[in-house]
Motif scaffolding. Structure first.
Motif, PDB file in Angstrom:
ATOM      1  N   LYS A  80      -4.238 -40.004  10.351  1.00  0.00           N
ATOM      2  CA  LYS A  80      -3.805 -41.027  11.296  1.00  0.00           C
ATOM      3  C   LYS A  80      -2.284 -40.988  11.357  1.00  0.00           C
ATOM      4  N   CYS A  81      -1.745 -40.872  12.553  1.00  0.00           N
ATOM      5  CA  CYS A  81      -0.289 -40.841  12.723  1.00  0.00           C
ATOM      6  C   CYS A  81       0.270 -42.227  12.391  1.00  0.00           C
TER       7      CYS A  81
ATOM      8  N   LYS B 121      -6.786 -40.931   5.893  1.00  0.00           N
ATOM      9  CA  LYS B 121      -7.412 -42.251   5.788  1.00  0.00           C
ATOM     10  C   LYS B 121      -8.885 -42.168   6.117  1.00  0.00           C
TER      11      LYS B 121
ATOM     12  N   ALA C  56       1.630 -38.186   9.356  1.00  0.00           N
ATOM     13  CA  ALA C  56       0.252 -38.673   9.380  1.00  0.00           C
ATOM     14  C   ALA C  56      -0.239 -38.800   7.949  1.00  0.00           C
TER      15      ALA C  56
ATOM     16  N   LEU D 247     -11.214 -43.786   8.527  1.00  0.00           N
ATOM     17  CA  LEU D 247     -11.056 -44.525   9.772  1.00  0.00           C
ATOM     18  C   LEU D 247     -12.346 -45.258  10.106  1.00  0.00           C
TER      19      LEU D 247
END
Length: 138
Positions: free
Chosen positions: A52-53, A30, A27, A32
């Protein structure tokens, strides 16, 4: 650890590696985008930071682990589209991750599968009648 994804010269990013009993997850950190607000007071177009993955690989697909830079960098190769450089900048963290990965792979590779369980059951039924014979699974 910091990660570099993709070909040589990939972009360095802050990331997180999670190891489960069957998979490795990568991950990245970030901002988002929230569509229409996210209930945190932000309106449309607001962002929220989080992980985030970006990749997930089965541990059975792991082909090679390369350690370098005085145990401060790892390269995990899962195939042509799954090579990651993990830069820990900490030899103890690298060692801890390698130990966890090794332990997980040991369990995964020695765990019985449905086919080996069926073979063991079949062998025990065939050899369990007399003379003290035990079924042998190869």
């Amino acid at each position: 650890p910091t990660t570099k994804r993709g070909r040589a010269g990939g972009r360095e990013q802050v990331g997180c590696v999670a190891l489960s009993s069957r998979r490795l997850y990568l991950a990245t950190w970030k901002g988002l985008a929230l569509a229409g607000g996210g209930g945190d007071g932000g309106g449309a177009g607001a962002t929220r930071r989080g992980f985030k993955c970006v990749a997930r690989h089965d541990l059975t697909e792991l082909r090679q682990v390369v350690v370098g830079l005085f145990d401060q960098k790892l390269r995990l190769e899962f195939g042509p589209d799954g090579t990651f450089a993990l830069i820990t900048r900490d030899h103890e963290l690298t060692g801890s991750f390698l130990q966890a990965l090794t332990d997980t792979l040991d369990v995964l590779l020695t765990a019985p599968t449905p086919s080996t369980l069926r073979a063991a059951a079949k062998a025990s039924h065939q050899g369990g009648g007399g003379g003290g014979r035990a079924g042998v699974v190869v």
